[in-house]
Design an enzyme around this catalytic site. Structure first.
Site, PDB file in Angstrom:
ATOM      1  N   GLN A 198      59.714  42.924  76.696  1.00 17.64           N
ATOM      2  CA  GLN A 198      60.734  42.578  75.701  1.00 17.64           C
ATOM      3  C   GLN A 198      61.845  41.758  76.382  1.00 17.64           C
ATOM      4  OE1 GLN A 198      59.788  46.214  75.513  1.00 17.64           O
ATOM      5  NE2 GLN A 198      58.121  45.317  74.392  1.00 17.64           N
ATOM      6  N   GLY A 242      53.327  41.887  74.524  1.00 19.15           N
ATOM      7  CA  GLY A 242      52.038  41.228  74.648  1.00 19.15           C
ATOM      8  C   GLY A 242      52.264  39.985  75.455  1.00 19.15           C
ATOM      9  N   HIS A 243      51.589  39.854  76.574  1.00 19.56           N
ATOM     10  CA  HIS A 243      51.749  38.598  77.295  1.00 19.56           C
ATOM     11  C   HIS A 243      50.404  37.953  77.529  1.00 19.56           C
ATOM     12  CE1 HIS A 243      52.336  41.985  80.129  1.00 19.56           C
ATOM     13  NE2 HIS A 243      51.307  41.420  80.705  1.00 19.56           N
ATOM     14  N   ASP A 253      59.160  37.107  74.288  1.00 17.76           N
ATOM     15  CA  ASP A 253      58.228  35.979  74.220  1.00 17.76           C
ATOM     16  C   ASP A 253      58.743  34.733  74.935  1.00 17.76           C
ATOM     17  OD1 ASP A 253      56.623  37.618  72.518  1.00 17.76           O
ATOM     18  OD2 ASP A 253      58.023  37.127  70.914  1.00 17.76           O
ATOM     19  N   LYS A 302      57.314  35.317  80.016  1.00 15.33           N
ATOM     20  CA  LYS A 302      57.446  36.087  81.258  1.00 15.33           C
ATOM     21  C   LYS A 302      56.100  36.313  81.933  1.00 15.33           C
ATOM     22  CE  LYS A 302      59.173  39.631  79.137  1.00 15.33           C
ATOM     23  NZ  LYS A 302      59.411  39.075  77.804  1.00 15.33           N
TER      24      LYS A 302
HETATM   25  P1  IMP Z   1      59.477  47.803  68.414  1.00 11.66           P
HETATM   26  O1  IMP Z   1      59.766  47.539  69.850  1.00 11.66           O
HETATM   27  O2  IMP Z   1      58.019  47.719  68.033  1.00 11.66           O
HETATM   28  O3  IMP Z   1      60.118  49.075  67.934  1.00 11.66           O
HETATM   29  O4  IMP Z   1      60.162  46.646  67.539  1.00 11.66           O
HETATM   30  C1  IMP Z   1      61.572  46.464  67.508  1.00 11.66           C
HETATM   31  C2  IMP Z   1      61.929  44.974  67.519  1.00 11.66           C
HETATM   32  O5  IMP Z   1      61.602  44.423  68.800  1.00 11.66           O
HETATM   33  C3  IMP Z   1      61.178  44.119  66.494  1.00 11.66           C
HETATM   34  O6  IMP Z   1      62.033  43.072  66.076  1.00 11.66           O
HETATM   35  C4  IMP Z   1      60.021  43.552  67.300  1.00 11.66           C
HETATM   36  O7  IMP Z   1      59.533  42.367  66.747  1.00 11.66           O
HETATM   37  C5  IMP Z   1      60.714  43.309  68.635  1.00 11.66           C
HETATM   38  N1  IMP Z   1      59.794  43.318  69.785  1.00 11.66           N
HETATM   39  C6  IMP Z   1      59.270  44.388  70.406  1.00 11.66           C
HETATM   40  N2  IMP Z   1      58.500  44.011  71.438  1.00 11.66           N
HETATM   41  C7  IMP Z   1      58.556  42.672  71.492  1.00 11.66           C
HETATM   42  C8  IMP Z   1      57.990  41.704  72.389  1.00 11.66           C
HETATM   43  O8  IMP Z   1      57.301  42.013  73.360  1.00 11.66           O
HETATM   44  N3  IMP Z   1      58.269  40.397  72.110  1.00 11.66           N
HETATM   45  C9  IMP Z   1      59.067  40.046  71.067  1.00 11.66           C
HETATM   46  N4  IMP Z   1      59.636  40.914  70.225  1.00 11.66           N
HETATM   47  C10 IMP Z   1      59.379  42.225  70.437  1.00 11.66           C
HETATM   48 MG    MG Z   2      55.265  38.749  74.201  1.00 15.16          MG
END
Ligand code: IMP
Ligand code: MG
Length: 450
Positions: free
Chosen positions: A226, A40-41, A13, A16
């Protein structure tokens, strides 16, 4: 021609989406390389506000081809929704290419993500706070070699044979371990076949598109999802995502030969946020945290794009930031959400960790050690002025410049871009990653040499 990788350098977040959207105007190929619907962007442009989780931001550039690379895990239902949403505003989606090697987030992966999280929550470890979108279980099956790839959706007969083996195995776990309802083989199969029919024209060996683009000297943008502190290997394991959002991971996730990268742009927020569980040494709570949460998040506050969860907030952590800069060979830094700090009288910056009277210059692997680090802070006077209208380095208040220069010095990496709001024009381009020559060198870059 340049190949630029853009990666998030904190816990996600960092904004990007906007940076990639802007840079993709200069790219002929934009490739998303890792993650899935956990990302999610938000992109704000003349066509509207878009929240995308799979389609690369490059889709808004009519000259560019957008690639969903082999390293991405794709939820076809979400992808089809995004395609519909973009087609509705007149965007030509024939320029979207999806790797036949990308893995499918199967309906049962979403089920397992939820069930596994609930089960973890009952243990001493606690849940990971995943996005419950099935991303982790899809990567588990990829590694276990029981995954289904996008290309397989196009071969109905072999798909049925494969599902006939997978579904009973998944059902055994669903019913016997979790006491959940079993899946229907035929229903799952029909859903997959339908997805394949709708997506057929997009699915292809996208690594060959990259190879061809390189041989034709096209400019290429690799878009990370991420962020580096969520990296499976170098992040705060196990509180990480299940892919490698680092520069090297982007190469694997797209088929880019690593020696072809010409620039790696690291995106950092001017402060720090995290959604989900896990260590966060510079986290703050209470009134200051609430204030920061409200000021940030591009006018919407700091709440997750995918899950709507309030983000944990804290001060810029230069120890973690430098570790990431070094591991990824950053050639430039983009600082985002600077405007969120406009109303602070003082701004705090973590420059070192202390642990048992010793200084630590990196993020330790051991979580219990990380839990005991004491961040060492320095304070910077705030600027208490509106920066959202600044368009050049010189437009920024002096205290804002000093703060950014200090970050650049701690990271030993020059500043490339500064974002002061969600709109495209709210960007200060200090050094364009696609050009070898800096557009506005400024005292900033010079100060690094001294
Ligand atoms: P997962 O990727 O859904 O398995 O989540 C694993 C961890 O990564 C959790 O703490 C999520 O909140 C974090 N996470 C996954 N994708 C994002 C992202 O795009 N932005 C921020 N945190 C993320
Ligand atoms: Mg995001």
């Amino acid at each position: 021609m340049p190949v630029v990788a853009v990666i998030g350098c904190q816990w996600g977040d960092e904004g990007k989406g906007k940076i990639v959207d802007l840079l993709s105007e200069q790219a002929q190929v934009v490739a998303r390389c890792n993650g899935g619907t956990n990302a999610g962007h938000t992109i704000v442009n003349e066509r509207g506000t878009f929240r995308l989780s799979l389609v690369p931001s490059g889709i808004f550039n009519p000259q560019a081809v957008s690639v969903i690379g082999n390293g991405v895990v794709v939820d076809p239902a979400v992808l089809l929704e995004e395609i519909d949403q973009l087609e509705a505003v007149g965007i030509d989606m024939s320029r979207l290419l999806v790797s036949d090697r990308a893995h499918v987030i199967m309906p049962y992966h979403k089920l397992f993500d939820g069930l596994e999280e609930d089960a973890r929550a009952q243990t001493g470890i606690g849940d990971l706070g995943t996005t419950r979108r099935g991303v982790g279980p899809a990567y588990v099956d990829r590694t276990a070699r029981t995954g289904v790839r996008m290309g397989e959706l196009l071969y109905e007969e072999s798909l049925l044979t494969k599902l006939s083996a997978i579904i009973p195995a998944k059902n055994a776990i669903l019913t016997k371990v979790y006491g959940a309802k079993p899946l229907q083989l035929h229903e799952t199969y029909l859903r997959l076949v339908e997805w394949g029919q709708h997506l057929r024209k997009h699915i292809m060996p996208t690594e060959l598109v990259i190879t061809r683009a390189l041989s034709e000297n096209r400019s290429i943008l690799l878009e990370g999802a991420q962020a580096a502190l969520l990296d499976l290997d170098f992040g705060t394991y196990p509180y990480v995502t299940s892919s490698n959002p680092t520069a090297a991971g982007l190469c694997i996730g797209s088929g880019m030969p690593p020696n072809r990268l010409s620039a790696v742009l690291g995106v950092y927020k001017a402060y720090q946020t995290r959604v989900g569980a896990g260590p966060f040494p510079t986290e703050i709570t209470g009134q200051v945290a609430d204030f920061l949460r409200d000021q940030g998040g591009a006018g919407h506050g700091e709440y997750g794009t995918v899950t709507g969860r309030p983000r944990r907030v804290g001060w810029f952590d230069a120890v973690a930031a430098r570790y990431v800069a070094q591991l990824n060979g950053l050639t430039g830094v983009a600082i985002t959400r600077l405007d969120a700090l406009d109303n602070f009288s003082k701004i705090t910056l973590c420059t070192a960790y202390k642990v048992h009277d010793a200084h630590l210059s990196h993020i330790p692997a051991d979580l219990s050690e990380l839990d005991t680090v004491e961040p060492q802070y320095e304070e910077h006077p705030g600027w208490q002025m509106d920066t959202s209208k600044a368009r050049s380095w010189a437009d920024l208040p002096e205290n804002a410049r000093l703060y950014i220069e200090r970050i650049s010095q701690l990271l030993q990496t020059p500043i490339a871009m500064i974002s002061v709001g969600p709109h495209r024009e709210q960007t200060i381009m200090v050094r364009n990653p696609f050009n070898s020559l800096p557009q506005q060198v400024g005292q900033l870059v010079q100060s690094l040499g001294s």
